[in-house]
Write a protein that holds these residues in place. Structure first.
Motif, mmCIF file in Angstrom:
data_model
loop_
_atom_site.group_PDB
_atom_site.id
_atom_site.type_symbol
_atom_site.label_atom_id
_atom_site.label_comp_id
_atom_site.label_asym_id
_atom_site.label_seq_id
_atom_site.Cartn_x
_atom_site.Cartn_y
_atom_site.Cartn_z
ATOM 1 N N GLY A 99 0.808 -1.208 0.000
ATOM 2 C CA GLY A 99 0.000 0.000 0.000
ATOM 3 C C GLY A 99 0.841 1.258 0.000
ATOM 4 N N PRO A 141 -4.742 -2.088 0.047
ATOM 5 C CA PRO A 141 -5.872 -2.773 -0.584
ATOM 6 C C PRO A 141 -6.109 -4.186 -0.068
ATOM 7 C CG PRO A 141 -3.993 -2.644 -2.078
ATOM 8 C CD PRO A 141 -3.673 -1.780 -0.907
ATOM 9 N N GLY A 197 -1.286 -7.252 -9.495
ATOM 10 C CA GLY A 197 -1.145 -5.929 -10.080
ATOM 11 C C GLY A 197 0.316 -5.700 -10.424
ATOM 12 N N GLU A 204 4.652 3.380 -8.014
ATOM 13 C CA GLU A 204 3.346 2.828 -8.395
ATOM 14 C C GLU A 204 3.220 2.809 -9.914
ATOM 15 O OE1 GLU A 204 1.218 1.391 -6.496
ATOM 16 O OE2 GLU A 204 2.121 1.875 -4.569
ATOM 17 N N HIS A 260 -0.002 2.018 -12.347
ATOM 18 C CA HIS A 260 -1.097 2.936 -12.621
ATOM 19 C C HIS A 260 -0.723 4.019 -13.634
ATOM 20 C CE1 HIS A 260 -3.615 0.890 -9.823
ATOM 21 N NE2 HIS A 260 -2.662 0.940 -8.917
ATOM 22 N N ARG A 303 -11.566 -0.772 -17.034
ATOM 23 C CA ARG A 303 -11.472 -0.053 -15.764
ATOM 24 C C ARG A 303 -10.568 -0.808 -14.796
ATOM 25 N NH1 ARG A 303 -13.884 4.201 -14.005
ATOM 26 N NH2 ARG A 303 -15.455 4.146 -15.657
ATOM 27 N N CYS A 304 -9.726 -0.051 -14.126
ATOM 28 C CA CYS A 304 -8.803 -0.583 -13.131
ATOM 29 C C CYS A 304 -9.457 -0.502 -11.751
ATOM 30 C CB CYS A 304 -7.512 0.243 -13.157
ATOM 31 S SG CYS A 304 -6.254 -0.252 -11.959
ATOM 32 N N CYS A 354 -8.389 0.864 -9.333
ATOM 33 C CA CYS A 354 -8.121 2.205 -8.792
ATOM 34 C C CYS A 354 -9.179 3.213 -9.227
ATOM 35 C CB CYS A 354 -6.738 2.688 -9.210
ATOM 36 S SG CYS A 354 -6.620 3.286 -10.918
ATOM 37 N N GLY A 355 -10.030 2.847 -10.203
ATOM 38 C CA GLY A 355 -11.095 3.732 -10.657
ATOM 39 C C GLY A 355 -10.868 4.338 -12.024
ATOM 40 N N ARG A 356 -9.636 4.297 -12.509
ATOM 41 C CA ARG A 356 -9.356 4.856 -13.829
ATOM 42 C C ARG A 356 -9.397 3.756 -14.882
ATOM 43 N NH1 ARG A 356 -3.965 8.062 -13.547
ATOM 44 N NH2 ARG A 356 -3.235 6.037 -12.806
ATOM 45 N N CYS A 395 -5.021 1.390 -17.058
ATOM 46 C CA CYS A 395 -3.745 1.372 -16.351
ATOM 47 C C CYS A 395 -2.877 0.219 -16.878
ATOM 48 C CB CYS A 395 -3.958 1.212 -14.850
ATOM 49 S SG CYS A 395 -4.675 2.639 -14.029
ATOM 50 N N ARG A 424 -3.535 -3.391 -15.921
ATOM 51 C CA ARG A 424 -4.675 -4.101 -16.496
ATOM 52 C C ARG A 424 -4.245 -4.998 -17.652
ATOM 53 N NH1 ARG A 424 -7.842 -5.879 -14.519
ATOM 54 N NH2 ARG A 424 -9.697 -5.565 -15.754
#
Length: 317
Positions: free
Chosen positions: A73, A85, A140, A161, A164, A173-174, A176-178, A181, A184
């Motif tokens: 994290g 996470p 990931g 990171e 991302h 969609r990842c 993480c919300g975007r 990435c 993916r």
């Protein structure tokens, strides 16, 4: 690396994962002289039990005043875990402060991928280099960076990171919300996604057979199994996967100009399948490859011990 005082005879490192905390003890030469593990406490009231586990594990490994802990994290430079996470209910948890109340000595807490970076830089595939990047290819993508002989943590401690980076703005969609990435496409879950997409329309029959006949059940290990049997469709998926990995490596090369990339994480177990296509595509995607020495690409040497070994080395950096 510059020592912060006399080297302790026994350095303890602990890598906290979603299911287990793995600890090692290193001697002054960096050799693993003891290893132990405990289940990671889970649930909404798991924070104090987690500290209990870390303290007990350190003591059982012969704690002598030097402890590094790697946690998954976002970890600040002060050792506060802002978000994790895979650890339930963790937010703004002062891991280092909690440990310091129970143990005297040098205690450092950092991101688990940063710890793995230290292991490969100091004692692994990148030993002897001053500019290296670790990329962990697991569920990931995480990583770490060493530039001009210094471990880089960034302004807030959140550097590395890499997963991302957006490589396809209209992509899937990842978590993480975007969208789109890098992780993916170029992680273990990304390999499975590429295979499931390729399995539609009665393709990838051998891969689907390994998955029990269900295209939606296809995972990366099914692709690997079919590829090891020589299935050309499985090899084509791995080639496509290698292209996505290489795309991210080329972007990181443009930004940081490393001497070597070290690839770690769960997919390192299939390095014999992945390395050749990754290097092939990396050579094609790299900016101005004829004007620069091409960074080496190698798989990590420490395997599942990387995070704990790197954590043990942290207090001496």
């Amino acid at each position: 690396m510059t020592a912060a005082g006399p080297m302790p005879a026994r350095r303890i490192g602990i890598d906290v994962g979603g299911t287990k905390a793995l600890g090692v003890a290193l001697d002054t030469s960096g050799r693993v002289i003891a290893e132990d593990k405990r289940p990671t406490p889970r649930g909404p009231n798991s924070l104090e039990p987690l500290i209990d586990v870390l303290v007990d594990l350190a003591n059982d490994l012969g704690y002598a005043g030097s402890l590094g802990v790697g946690v998954p994290g976002l970890v600040t430079g002060a050792g506060v875990l802002r978000a994790a996470p895979n650890l339930d209910g963790v937010a703004d948890f002062d891991v280092r402060g909690s440990l310091a109340k129970r143990l005297d000595g040098d205690i450092v807490v950092d991101n688990d991928a940063t710890c793995a970076t230290v292991a490969e830089w100091q004692l692994g595939a990148a030993a002897g280099t001053s500019n290296m990047i670790l990329v962990t290819l697991g569920t990931g993508i995480g990583g770490g960076l060493v530039s001009n002989g210094q471990l880089q943590r960034g302004m807030n401690g959140f550097a590395g990171e890499f997963g991302h980076m957006v490589v396809h703005p209209d992509g899937p969609r990842c978590p993480c919300g975007r969208r789109g990435c890098w992780e993916r496409y170029a992680s273990g879950s990304g390999l499975a996604m590429l295979a499931r997409e390729a399995a539609t329309g009665r393709r990838l029959r051998e891969v689907v057979r390994h998955a029990g006949g269900d295209p939606q059940a296809v995972r990366g290990e099914h692709v690997q199994a079919a590829a090891r049997e020589g299935d050309p469709e499985a090899m084509a998926v791995i080639d496509d996967f290698g292209r996505w990995v290489a795309l991210g490596l080329s972007n990181l090369t443009n930004a940081f100009d490393p001497e070597i990339f070290v690839l770690g994480g769960g997919l390192a177990a299939g390095s014999d399948l992945y390395l050749k296509p990754i290097i092939k595509w990396y050579g094609e995607l790299l900016y101005q490859p004829h004007l620069r020495p091409m960074p080496r690409v190698e798989f990590a040497t420490w395997g599942p011990l990387a995070g704990a070994v790197g954590a043990a080395l942290l207090p001496s950096l």
